[in-house]
Design a protein around this motif. Sequence first.
Motif: not given
Length: 298
Positions: A259-265, A296-297
């Motif tokens: 979720t936070h990777f998708d935000l840009g982290f 897994q990401l």
Amino acid sequence: MRLSTVILPIHRWGEGQKVWQHAEDLGFHTAYTYDHLSWRTFRDGPWFGAVPTLTAAATATQSMRLGTLVTSPNFRHPVTLAKDLITLDDVSGGRITLGIGAGGNGFDATTLRRGDEEPWTPRERADHFDEFVPLLDRLLREPSVTHEGRFYDANEARNIPGCLQRPRIPFAVAATGPRGMRLAARHGQAWVTTGDPKLFEDGTPEQSVAAISGQLSRFGAACEEVGRDVAALDKILLTGFTPGDPLRSLDAFVDFAGTHFDLGFTEIVVHRPEPDSVFDVDTKVFERIATEALSQLT
């Protein structure tokens, strides 16, 4: 996405050396430590200095990056801090990241004050931070610095030969307010957040994601204001201060990180488990997260 950890400076080095080496064996990108005089529930227990701890860790590890998360002006002076950081960068072979923030109201804010002195207000902390960061930037880049400021002075402060990392060690600036975000945008190689503290106890994970998304948008605007590409800066999320329990299982963490990777982290930081503390999590789950989550990401 990178995965890093915080190792609290609470271990005598006979044990601590193994802790830092284990973090490297688990594959963490960076191992940070807190730079405090003492901290919350750990106040009456062991708590060692951040710079000596990182120096020792630099000699005990080979490739893992090391850093503070975070250092603040609450008890640091930029001239002496710069000398320590240049030395630490040299000992580590250029593996140091400086996490830096304005500080808070804890023991760092009161230990060096006289009995009748009040801790700095949030505005005063921001004022100090506004001067601290640009001066430290200069001290780590330039061989000689003279500065007469509102809070800090430097009279031909010499820092030769400078950092191994050029033009200086990277700054990861922790900030949620507009002034701090402008400092991060202007001087940082990364921006750090712990989320919205108002949501930690009573908020929901969904509210936290929305709040953090708003922080990212404001940081993007700060970068645009100073003429920097926000995509060129790392965005670091220090976990442990948002609603929910992403370390309860590997699957929970993968969902959280995704979720936070998708935000840009670009980097997520988890605390090493410490029994009988707020960071008391299952060690086996922690190690699975360290070794399996990123695969897994992708």
